[in-house]
Design a protein around this motif. Sequence first.
Motif, mmCIF file in Angstrom:
data_model
loop_
_atom_site.group_PDB
_atom_site.id
_atom_site.type_symbol
_atom_site.label_atom_id
_atom_site.label_comp_id
_atom_site.label_asym_id
_atom_site.label_seq_id
_atom_site.Cartn_x
_atom_site.Cartn_y
_atom_site.Cartn_z
ATOM 1 N N THR A 59 0.666 0.717 -26.426
ATOM 2 C CA THR A 59 0.706 -0.665 -26.909
ATOM 3 C C THR A 59 -0.355 -1.509 -26.218
ATOM 4 O O THR A 59 -1.053 -2.288 -26.871
ATOM 5 N N ASP A 190 1.771 -0.098 -34.479
ATOM 6 C CA ASP A 190 2.433 0.263 -33.224
ATOM 7 C C ASP A 190 3.863 0.714 -33.501
ATOM 8 O O ASP A 190 4.749 -0.103 -33.669
ATOM 9 N N GLU A 191 4.073 1.990 -33.569
ATOM 10 C CA GLU A 191 5.380 2.586 -33.859
ATOM 11 C C GLU A 191 6.061 1.903 -35.045
ATOM 12 O O GLU A 191 7.218 1.482 -34.943
HETATM 13 MG MG LIG Z 1 4.722 0.744 -27.135
#
Ligand SMILES: [Mg+2]
Lengths: 618, 310
Positions: A59, A190-191
Motif C-alpha cells: 500500500t 489495492d486489494e
Molecule cells: Mg495494504
Amino acid sequence: MEGPAEKLKADYSTPLEISGLTVSLKTKAWKCAIVEDVSLRVRSGEILGLVGESGSGKTVTCLAALGLLGPAWQTEGEIRLARTRITDAASASQLVSVRGREAAMIFQDASASLNPIEKVGKQLTKTVARLRGVSTGEAREIALDLLRRVEMPDPEERFHSYPFQLSGGQNQRVMIAVALAGRPELLFADEPTTALDVTVQSQILDLIKSLRDETKMGVVFVTHDLGVVKEVCDSVAVLYAGRIVESGSVERIMNAPRHPYTLGLIESMPTLSGHVPEGIEGQVPAPDKRPQGCAFAPRCDKAQERCRTQLPLGARSDGGDSVACFFPLEGNLGRTERPELSSHSRPADGPSTDALLSLKDAACDYDTRRGKFRAVSGITLSLNEGDRLAVIGESGSGKSTIGKLMLGIEPTSEGTATFMGNPVPILGTSDHIAFARSVQLVPQNPFLSLDPRATIGSQIEEPLEIHGIGTRQERRARRCELLESAGLSLDLATRYPHEISGGQCQRAVIARALALRPKVLICDEATASLDVSVQARIIELLRELHRMHDLSIVFITHDLRLARSLCSHVAVMRSGQLVELGETSPMFEAPEHPYTSQLLASMPDVEVADSRTMETMQ
Amino acid sequence: MTGFVFRKLLRTLFTLFLVVTFVFFVLRLTGDPVSAMMPDDTDPAILDELRKQWGLDRPLGVQYLEYWFNLLQGDFGNAYRDGRPAIEIVAERVPATLKLTLTAFAFIVIAGFPLGIFAAVNRGTAIDRGIMTISVTGFSLPNFFLGILLIFLLSVTLRWLPAYGSDHWYNLIMPVITLGTAGAAVIARFVRSSMLEVLNAPYIRACRARGMTERAIIWTVALPNAAIPTITIMGFMVGTLIGGSIVTETVFAWPGIGRLLIDAVTARELAVVQTVVMITAASMVFANLAVDLLYLVIDPRRRYASGTGE
Ligand SMILES: [Mg+2]
Ligand SMILES: Nc1ncnc2c1ncn2[C@@H]1O[C@H](COP(=O)(O)OP(=O)(O)O)[C@@H](O)[C@H]1O
Ligand code: SF4
C-alpha cells in the motif's frame, strides 16, 4: 536540476516507472525505511501483480506513487507517471492535477471509500465534471454511461442510491467507475476484492481485465492471494519486508519460482485440488527490526552465512526476470504429495448412530427491529467422531449461525441440536458448563478473545482452574504440554497477547480450547485474519491435532481451498439453506448443486486443475 | 415520516406535562406568595384573608386541577399584585431574550465552527494548541465572572461600551459574548474532534486519490460529514443558552424573561414563574424535536434506518 513534478515528454507506453524508491517514516528523533530500493515498470495494457503479506509495503508503494503519503513520510528515488515526475517537492496543485487523470486508485474497502452522505451518482457526476471539464448535464450522461460500463445492475436506479444502500461489490463497481472518470493511463488497485465474496470477486476481476483490454490502461494490482494473481496478472513483483525479492512473468513465477520466499508463498496456498498448504516458519519482521543482510534469512532454510551479512542484489520489476537471492532455486515447482487424512466414508446427512454432534431440521431466528429474522432453516447434518466438517458459503449465508447452534450460543427455533444423544444445552444454563468442556470455539480474531492484561500461560491454564482440574503442579505441566502441542515455545507463557504475533495468538487460543480435552473444535473463520504463510501453519496444526488427539473439527470458512485441504466433509450454505452436503473429494470433483459448481469456478486457484476446467465446461 | 413525527410530538407533550406539574408543586411547597408580599409584622388574620381571596387556602390537588382547567382554555393566571395576565407580562419580555439568545447562538456557530475546523486542519501545530487553550479557558470561565470582567474592562476601564441598556445594537456585544463564549468553546472542541475523525476516514483518502483539492475536500466532503454529530450538541446548547440567559440578563440588567424569572421567584408571583418555566421548557423540548427532525433531513442513513425514506 530538474524542477519538481516537471512535465515530461508523454510516454504513454509506460505509464509507471519507479526506480530506486525508498519510502521512510520520519520523525524528529528517528527515521525508519518502510519500502526500500523498489524498482517497477508497468506498460500500458499490463497488469502487474504486487504480492506480499501484510506489512510488506504494498500500500505504501502505491500511495507514494500518487504522492498521497502524509508529511511524516519521505520518499527518495524516482517515480514517474505517464507525463509527470512525482517527488516530495511536488506542489499540491501539481499532484492534484495528476491524480485521477494520469493515475487513479481503488481501495480494499469500497463501501468506506465513498462519501457516505452523498448519492453515488452525484459523486460520480461531480468527479466526471471536474476531471473532464464538462458541464454537469454532460457529466451526468457520462456518469450513467460509466455505471453501465462497470456492469452495474439497474444503473439508472443505483445512480440515486447512497453507498450504504449498495453491496460491497456494487460499491467497488462505483469506485471503479469513479476511477475511470478521468480516463487514467494507470490504475492502482489495492486489494480491491479482498473483502468481497468469491463469486463477486470473480466478477470484479473479470471487469478489471475487460476494462484493461478496452482502455489499454496499465494496472498495479495489489493482493496477497496468489490465486488472484494467477487469474488476472501478466507479471508479478513479490515484495518481502519492503523490498522486491523476485519479479517476472506470471507463468514463470507460478511454475518455477526462484526465490525461497516466493516458493514458500506458493506452497502456503491451499488449492482446490487438495494441495495441503505448507507455511513458512516465523514471521515478517517489523520495519524497524529488519535484519541486516537478506531479510528473509531467519525464515529461509537455504540461508548460509553470507545471507546474514550481505544484502543480495535487489530485484527489479522491469519486464525481465529478476531475483534477489544468493542461492536461487532451480527447476520447476515439484509438489510433494502429503498423506491424506483418514476418512471413513459415510453420508454426512444420514441418521447415524454414532453421531457426536448433529442438527436435525434445525432453524434459528434472530430478533431484529423489524421482527424475527430466520437466519438458517431446515438444517440437517451430523458430525461423527473423527470427522472434519467444513461449512462453506458466502457472507451472510448462515455459516456462523450453524456454529452457534452447535455451541448452544443460540437455541434452535425449530428442530433439534443434539450432542451425544442429548439436546445441546443453551449458554447460561448449568448444563452448558459441562457441555462446554467437550465442544470448544476458536473464533476469527484471536486478539479479541484473549485478555490483553493476562499472560498467555495463565490464559491457557484458566479453563483448568475454572473447572477445578488438577493440582497447581499438574496444571503447570498440562500448560507446557498444551503450549507444545500448539507449536508454541514454552517461554511465550510469560508474554502478553500484544507481545506476540497474530499467528502465535491464534495458537494460544487453540491451546486454551484444547485444555479441557474437548471432543469437538468449532473454528469460525479461524485463519481468515492471518497471512497465508501463517494460515498454512495453523491448518497444519489442526491436521496434526486431529491425527494425534482424534479431535473432531467443524471448520467454518469462505475459502473452499481451505475446506479441501483440511476437511473430510463439506456442507455448502446459501441464504440460510443447506444446498449440498457430502464428502469433500467427490463433491469437489463432481458437485451436484449448481451453486457449488459456481463457487468452485469462482475460487481463484494457484493450480488450475484441468479436471475442474473440464467439469465446469460440461 | 408523519408517524415518526407524531410519536416524537407525543413524547414532547408528555415531557411538558411533567415539567409543569413539577414546577407547580415545588413552588407551592417552598413558600407562599402572601407572606412574601406583605411585611413581616402583618396581622395573620389579614394574611389569611388574602390567601382566601387568591384561592390559596384550598387543597393543593384542587388548585392543581383548576390550574390545568384554566391552562387548557388558554388562561395562564394573573399576577397577584397588579392583576395583569401572566402571559402578557411574560410576552413583553420575550423579544429581548430572543434577541439575546439568538444572537448568542449565531455567535456560537460563527465562532465555534471555523475555530474547530481551523484547529483540525492544522492539527498538532501551534495554531491548534492555541485554539484549544483559548477554548478550555472560555469553557471554564463562569458566566457571571466573564460578564463582570467584560464590564470592568470595556465599560469601567476603557469606557468603550455602556455597562447597561438594551436599546442599541452595541448593547448586545457584552451580553452575547458572556452568554456565547462557553458554547462556542464547546462547539470548537467538538467540531475539531469530529473533523479529525472524518479527515482520517477512507473516503477522504479516496477523494485525494481522485485529485480533489484539499480545500474542496474540507468544505464539501469533510465538513458536511463532521457537522452531522454536532447537531446533537446544538440541541443541548439551546438549554444551556436559556439557563445562561438568566445569569447574563441579571448581570447586564437585560430586560428579558431571565430577569423576570428571578424577580417573580423572589416575589412569589406563581403564575408568572410558571409561565416562564413553561415557555422555556417548551422551547427546549421543541429544540430537541427539531434536532431529531434535522437529523432525518441531513443524514440519509438515519432517514432510511427510521423507515422514513423515500
Ligand atoms: Mg495494504
Ligand atoms: N501511517 C503509518 N504509520 C506508521 N507505520 C505505517 C503507516 N502505514 C504503514 N505503516 C507501516 O508500513 C509497513 C508497510 O505497510 P503497508 O504498505 O500498508 O503494507 P501492505 O499494504 O503490504 O500490507 C507496515 O509495517 C506498516 O506497519
Ligand atoms: S539470500 Fe539467502 S537467506 Fe535470502 S532468500 Fe536467498 S538463500 Fe534465503
